[in-house]
Design an enzyme around this catalytic site. Structure first.
Site, PDB file in Angstrom:
ATOM      1  N   SER A 247       0.810  -1.218   0.000  1.00  0.00           N
ATOM      2  CA  SER A 247       0.000   0.000   0.000  1.00  0.00           C
ATOM      3  C   SER A 247       0.846   1.272   0.000  1.00  0.00           C
ATOM      4  O   SER A 247       1.691   1.432  -0.862  1.00  0.00           O
ATOM      5  CB  SER A 247      -0.944  -0.068   1.194  1.00  0.00           C
ATOM      6  OG  SER A 247      -2.113   0.612   0.880  1.00  0.00           O
ATOM      7  N   LYS A 251       4.154   2.217  -2.452  1.00  0.00           N
ATOM      8  CA  LYS A 251       4.484   3.421  -3.238  1.00  0.00           C
ATOM      9  C   LYS A 251       5.939   3.814  -2.928  1.00  0.00           C
ATOM     10  O   LYS A 251       6.724   4.148  -3.820  1.00  0.00           O
ATOM     11  CB  LYS A 251       3.566   4.602  -2.862  1.00  0.00           C
ATOM     12  CG  LYS A 251       2.056   4.318  -2.852  1.00  0.00           C
ATOM     13  CD  LYS A 251       1.238   5.573  -2.518  1.00  0.00           C
ATOM     14  CE  LYS A 251      -0.090   5.349  -1.788  1.00  0.00           C
ATOM     15  NZ  LYS A 251      -1.175   4.741  -2.466  1.00  0.00           N
ATOM     16  N   TRP A 338     -10.334   0.417  -4.422  1.00  0.00           N
ATOM     17  CA  TRP A 338      -9.745   1.724  -4.073  1.00  0.00           C
ATOM     18  C   TRP A 338      -8.379   1.903  -4.755  1.00  0.00           C
ATOM     19  O   TRP A 338      -8.002   2.986  -5.175  1.00  0.00           O
ATOM     20  CB  TRP A 338      -9.604   1.772  -2.552  1.00  0.00           C
ATOM     21  CG  TRP A 338      -9.093   3.017  -1.923  1.00  0.00           C
ATOM     22  CD1 TRP A 338      -7.941   3.140  -1.192  1.00  0.00           C
ATOM     23  CD2 TRP A 338      -9.720   4.304  -1.883  1.00  0.00           C
ATOM     24  NE1 TRP A 338      -7.809   4.423  -0.711  1.00  0.00           N
ATOM     25  CE2 TRP A 338      -8.891   5.167  -1.127  1.00  0.00           C
ATOM     26  CE3 TRP A 338     -10.904   4.824  -2.427  1.00  0.00           C
ATOM     27  CZ2 TRP A 338      -9.198   6.508  -0.897  1.00  0.00           C
ATOM     28  CZ3 TRP A 338     -11.205   6.161  -2.190  1.00  0.00           C
ATOM     29  CH2 TRP A 338     -10.361   6.977  -1.445  1.00  0.00           C
ATOM     30  N   HIS A 388      -7.841  -5.736   0.677  1.00  0.00           N
ATOM     31  CA  HIS A 388      -6.606  -4.961   0.741  1.00  0.00           C
ATOM     32  C   HIS A 388      -5.754  -5.464   1.916  1.00  0.00           C
ATOM     33  O   HIS A 388      -6.101  -5.265   3.083  1.00  0.00           O
ATOM     34  CB  HIS A 388      -6.976  -3.486   0.958  1.00  0.00           C
ATOM     35  CG  HIS A 388      -5.811  -2.562   0.964  1.00  0.00           C
ATOM     36  ND1 HIS A 388      -5.016  -2.352  -0.143  1.00  0.00           N
ATOM     37  CD2 HIS A 388      -5.286  -1.771   1.943  1.00  0.00           C
ATOM     38  CE1 HIS A 388      -4.073  -1.466   0.148  1.00  0.00           C
ATOM     39  NE2 HIS A 388      -4.210  -1.106   1.414  1.00  0.00           N
TER      40      HIS A 388
HETATM   41  C1  GCU Z   1      -5.269   4.686   2.292  1.00  0.00           C
HETATM   42  C2  GCU Z   1      -4.728   5.522   1.152  1.00  0.00           C
HETATM   43  C3  GCU Z   1      -4.004   4.672   0.130  1.00  0.00           C
HETATM   44  C4  GCU Z   1      -2.964   3.823   0.800  1.00  0.00           C
HETATM   45  C5  GCU Z   1      -3.603   3.028   1.901  1.00  0.00           C
HETATM   46  C6  GCU Z   1      -2.623   2.200   2.742  1.00  0.00           C
HETATM   47  O1  GCU Z   1      -6.302   3.869   1.857  1.00  0.00           O
HETATM   48  O2  GCU Z   1      -5.822   6.208   0.597  1.00  0.00           O
HETATM   49  O3  GCU Z   1      -3.396   5.492  -0.851  1.00  0.00           O
HETATM   50  O4  GCU Z   1      -2.319   3.004  -0.137  1.00  0.00           O
HETATM   51  O5  GCU Z   1      -4.240   3.911   2.810  1.00  0.00           O
HETATM   52  O6  GCU Z   1      -1.476   2.565   2.874  1.00  0.00           O
HETATM   53  O7  GCU Z   1      -3.091   1.199   3.321  1.00  0.00           O
END
Ligand code: GCU
Length: 407
Positions: A247, A251, A338, A388
């Protein structure tokens, strides 16, 4: 400017991206028609046809564009670094692993920023072990109940254990290296003054230029500093360090791997918006949503592309292409809309074009694969069933991929 030549996804509802997108769109028929900047044409419009030309004419341009407009630049600056082995156990986890906890202290004048690296290395590997390295969200002690882990937060021991199947990873001959991301840049809107950005003279919002990096750049920087340490550790094969992240930390792993070619491979687990997913699709989380909710992740310039994706002079397939020719794994989950699974797949597929220049096969299938069916080679993609998260299924694929691609 690059001539735009790739045209995708003409689903009959053109140019919707001008419409306010503060609500996430989950309807594929409302994905705007969009055009992606081509990977093999540089800003002057020159088309490249070899890996050497790509590295010379395209790669540096993409890297500086992403630094300037999305992730932000880390300011230049000198600081001292000190390594201190805090604890080792050659018979950790029932004798399967050697554990090690190493404190890295970054020091600038009176200011010190300590970060604790937690390592588990497979005892079955004689000599230097290949490793997966990635941040944990909430404390080193969350990855396993092992009572010897020095806690870096208040959270319960083993709370995130399901995300780190150590037995499986060690049995495959790989080590695990992790750090609490909050020690590098606390993951909250007040994190900046407590972060490593202080080493570079950034203490508050007013010190940020429009292109100064914040959490994402600091986290990527931190992964590179950990790799600096791993290069000095006799038990780690520093030529086989795979950057991994789930997540937001996916990134960060991608941005680290894009900039620092010492990372042997990169694994992006459901990194979504600002990670592997194409921004121009504006599906699920969008630039407007992410930069509003997490203004401390990217540089300020990125916000201008919110609800304005058609003006983006880049997209996330270019981030993935910066990993080439090193092995890259992009993964999604079916219920994680998402993060836009289709946008993650397409991005990995388009990035494969650069791998081809190096003679490597990436993703060649046109359509999204079935669930739980990885596709591709040097670039691999899967969408697994479920939510997720990063699961044992995901790790099993990454281990197989690492064994096959990091010879
Ligand atoms: C939130 C955020 C995402 C990210 C995620 C995470 O949902 O909006 O961009 O990837 O958290 O880190 O679990």
């Amino acid at each position: 400017m690059k001539k735009i030549i790739v045209c995708l996804c003409l689903l009959g509802v053109p140019f919707l991206s001008a419409v306010a997108q503060t609500e996430a769109n989950y309807d594929e028929s409302k994905v705007p028609a969009f055009i992606l900047p081509p990977l093999l044409v540089n800003e002057e419009g020159k088309r490249v046809t070899s890996a050497q030309e790509w590295e010379r004419d395209c790669r540096p341009e993409i890297l500086s564009l992403l630094a300037d407009q999305e992730y932000g630049v880390m300011p230049a600056g000198e600081f001292e670094t000190r390594y201190e082995v805090m604890a080792t156990n050659a018979k950790a986890l029932g004798g399967k692993a050697t554990s090690k906890q190493v404190k890295i202290t970054f020091k600038k004048g009176y200011l010190e920023r300590p970060v604790v690296i937690l390592m588990y290395l497979p005892n079955q590997v004689k000599g230097k072990a290949p490793v997966f390295m990635g941040y944990n969200f909430g404390g080193n002690q969350t990855i396993h109940p092992d009572p010897e882990i020095v806690p870096t937060s208040e959270r319960e021991r083993g709370a995130a254990q399901s995300r780190w199947p150590l037995d499986k990873i060690l049995a495959a001959g790989y080590g695990v290296i992790t750090v609490d991301c909050n020690q590098v840049f606390p993951d909250n809107p007040e994190g900046l003054p407590k972060s490593v950005m202080r080493l570079f003279g950034i203490q508050e919002e007013a010190d940020l230029q429009p292109n100064t990096g914040q959490a994402m750049s600091a986290w990527a920087w931190g992964l590179s500093r950990m790799l600096d340490y791993l290069q000095t550790d006799p038990q780690v094969d520093a030529t086989k360090v795979i950057a991994i992240g789930h997540s937001r930390l996916g990134k960060a792993a991608l941005w680290a791997g894009a900039q620092d070619t010492r990372f042997a491979a990169v694994v992006s687990n459901e990194s979504g918006c600002g990670g592997a997913a194409l921004s121009k699709r504006a599906f699920g989380e969008t630039i407007d949503i992410i930069t509003t909710k997490f203004p401390y992740w990217f540089c300020k310039n990125f916000k201008a592309y919110g609800n304005n994706e058609e003006t983006l002079p880049f997209d996330q397939h270019e981030l993935l292409a910066l990993i080439a020719p090193r092995p890259l794994y992009v993964a999604s989950a079916e219920e994680d809309r998402w993060a836009d699974p289709r946008g993650e797949f397409l991005s990995a597929k388009y990035a494969s074009e650069v791998y081809r220049l190096y003679g490597y096969k990436g993703i060649t299938t046109e359509e999204m694969p079935q669930v739980n069916t990885p596709v591709g080679q040097r670039v691999t993609y899967h969408i697994r069933t479920g939510k997720h998260d990063i699961t044992t299924y995901d790790w099993e694929q990454y281990l197989r991929f690492a064994v096959a691609n990091l010879k």
